[in-house]
Write an enzyme that holds these catalytic residues in place. Structure first.
Site, PDB file in Angstrom:
ATOM      1  N   LYS A 111       0.820  -1.188   0.000  1.00 37.49           N
ATOM      2  CA  LYS A 111       0.000   0.000   0.000  1.00 37.49           C
ATOM      3  C   LYS A 111       0.870   1.260   0.000  1.00 37.49           C
ATOM      4  CE  LYS A 111      -3.202  -2.355   3.052  1.00 37.49           C
ATOM      5  NZ  LYS A 111      -3.564  -2.494   4.484  1.00 37.49           N
ATOM      6  N   GLU A 113       8.482   2.972  -5.419  1.00 36.83           N
ATOM      7  CA  GLU A 113       8.505   2.384  -4.074  1.00 36.83           C
ATOM      8  C   GLU A 113       8.507   3.475  -3.011  1.00 36.83           C
ATOM      9  OE1 GLU A 113       8.017   0.126  -2.180  1.00 36.83           O
ATOM     10  OE2 GLU A 113       8.690  -1.830  -2.860  1.00 36.83           O
ATOM     11  N   ASP A 114       8.014   3.120  -1.829  1.00 37.30           N
ATOM     12  CA  ASP A 114       8.089   4.063  -0.707  1.00 37.30           C
ATOM     13  C   ASP A 114       9.493   4.030  -0.089  1.00 37.30           C
ATOM     14  OD1 ASP A 114       7.744   1.480   0.272  1.00 37.30           O
ATOM     15  OD2 ASP A 114       6.126   1.989   1.655  1.00 37.30           O
ATOM     16  N   ASP A 127      14.737  -1.126   1.384  1.00 40.84           N
ATOM     17  CA  ASP A 127      15.427  -1.453   2.628  1.00 40.84           C
ATOM     18  C   ASP A 127      16.443  -2.566   2.327  1.00 40.84           C
ATOM     19  OD1 ASP A 127      15.721  -1.145   5.428  1.00 40.84           O
ATOM     20  OD2 ASP A 127      14.427  -2.869   5.793  1.00 40.84           O
ATOM     21  N   ASP A 187       4.002   3.286   7.086  1.00 46.61           N
ATOM     22  CA  ASP A 187       3.147   3.083   8.260  1.00 46.61           C
ATOM     23  C   ASP A 187       3.878   2.467   9.435  1.00 46.61           C
ATOM     24  OD1 ASP A 187       3.329   0.420   6.938  1.00 46.61           O
ATOM     25  OD2 ASP A 187       1.937  -0.151   8.535  1.00 46.61           O
ATOM     26  N   ARG A 206       0.302   6.716   7.595  1.00 46.13           N
ATOM     27  CA  ARG A 206       0.623   6.800   6.159  1.00 46.13           C
ATOM     28  C   ARG A 206       0.284   8.183   5.597  1.00 46.13           C
ATOM     29  NH1 ARG A 206       1.556   1.596   4.128  1.00 46.13           N
ATOM     30  NH2 ARG A 206       0.384  -0.078   5.087  1.00 46.13           N
TER      31      ARG A 206
HETATM   32  P1  IMP Z   1      12.684  -4.754   1.647  1.00 47.83           P
HETATM   33  O1  IMP Z   1      13.412  -3.719   0.835  1.00 47.83           O
HETATM   34  O2  IMP Z   1      12.368  -6.010   0.898  1.00 47.83           O
HETATM   35  O3  IMP Z   1      13.389  -5.040   2.939  1.00 47.83           O
HETATM   36  O4  IMP Z   1      11.244  -4.215   2.081  1.00 47.83           O
HETATM   37  C1  IMP Z   1      10.874  -2.898   2.015  1.00 47.83           C
HETATM   38  C2  IMP Z   1       9.505  -2.778   2.660  1.00 47.83           C
HETATM   39  O5  IMP Z   1       9.622  -2.860   4.095  1.00 47.83           O
HETATM   40  C3  IMP Z   1       8.892  -1.420   2.367  1.00 47.83           C
HETATM   41  O6  IMP Z   1       8.112  -1.418   1.187  1.00 47.83           O
HETATM   42  C4  IMP Z   1       8.066  -1.155   3.628  1.00 47.83           C
HETATM   43  O7  IMP Z   1       6.773  -1.723   3.487  1.00 47.83           O
HETATM   44  C5  IMP Z   1       8.785  -1.894   4.741  1.00 47.83           C
HETATM   45  N1  IMP Z   1       9.643  -0.968   5.529  1.00 47.83           N
HETATM   46  C6  IMP Z   1      10.998  -0.988   5.603  1.00 47.83           C
HETATM   47  N2  IMP Z   1      11.457  -0.003   6.412  1.00 47.83           N
HETATM   48  C7  IMP Z   1      10.373   0.665   6.863  1.00 47.83           C
HETATM   49  C8  IMP Z   1      10.214   1.830   7.730  1.00 47.83           C
HETATM   50  O8  IMP Z   1      11.168   2.457   8.248  1.00 47.83           O
HETATM   51  N3  IMP Z   1       8.927   2.233   7.951  1.00 47.83           N
HETATM   52  C9  IMP Z   1       7.841   1.594   7.408  1.00 47.83           C
HETATM   53  N4  IMP Z   1       7.951   0.517   6.594  1.00 47.83           N
HETATM   54  C10 IMP Z   1       9.210   0.051   6.313  1.00 47.83           C
END
Ligand code: IMP
Length: 178
Positions: free
Chosen positions: A44, A100-101, A104, A160, A166
């Site tokens: 989302k 992407e938001d 990570d 979130d 959000r």
């Molecule tokens: P990754 O890059 O596969 O580890 O996943 C990234 C996802 O983890 C993002 O799309 C977010 O949904 C969630 N996420 C990672 N860090 C945060 C944060 O600091 N706040 C909120 N959601 C996060």
């Protein structure tokens, strides 16, 4: 709106976010002028950023939305990413920008990149509001990023904490993420 006990600090104000999103949108408009650009949002969190960014673009774009369940961040199980709702339209021959938001570990996006690249787009690139490179587990080409952040857990602009915050127009770090 964030309880004072939970709020650590505001990392980027609404004005800083607006300015930076407009800058990145200008770069994207210049690069994709005359092309067949499709923005792909991931439910989302990225919906807020996709909407904000696309309103600053000066070129015609289409959008499409994916929903995925990702266990990578929470359960430390690399590879466990599943598409819950697929795109409505094919992307063959199109220029695709995944919105992407936050990137990570990068595990979610690596899966998405591989899956979408297999559908024959003309090009595929990544645009993220936030980039936390210190947590990256896989190499990823992130062409557009608005802000690099540290290890803080952040909310706002689509991100979130337990589905809350959000809708905040700024990005804040929380004191005690769980
Ligand atoms: P990754 O890059 O596969 O580890 O996943 C990234 C996802 O983890 C993002 O799309 C977010 O949904 C969630 N996420 C990672 N860090 C945060 C944060 O600091 N706040 C909120 N959601 C996060």
């Amino acid at each position: 709106m964030i309880p004072p006990a939970l709020l650590d600090r505001v990392l980027f104000t609404e004005e800083q976010v607006n300015t930076r999103v407009a800058e990145v949108a200008a770069e994207i408009s210049a690069r994709y002028r005359g092309k067949d650009l499709k923005l792909i949002g991931v439910l989302k969190g990225s919906i807020y950023f996709l909407t904000h960014l696309s309103r600053h673009l000066t070129i015609p774009v289409k959008i499409d939305i994916l929903a995925i369940s990702s266990f990578s961040a929470r359960w430390q199980s690399p590879g466990l990413v599943r598409i819950e709702k697929d795109l409505d339209e094919p992307i063959e021959g199109q220029d695709v920008l995944i919105i992407e938001d936050i990137v990570d570990t990068g595990l979610t996006l690596r899966y998405l990149l591989q899956t979408l690249a297999g559908r024959g787009p003309n090009s595929i690139a990544i645009c993220t509001l936030l980039d936390r490179t210190s947590k990256r587990l896989v190499q990823l080409p992130v062409e557009y990023r608005c802000f690099e952040i540290d290890d803080s857990f952040v909310v706002g602009c689509g991100l979130d904490h337990r589905q809350l915050y959000r809708n905040l127009p700024y990005i804040a770090a929380l004191r005690r993420p769980e």
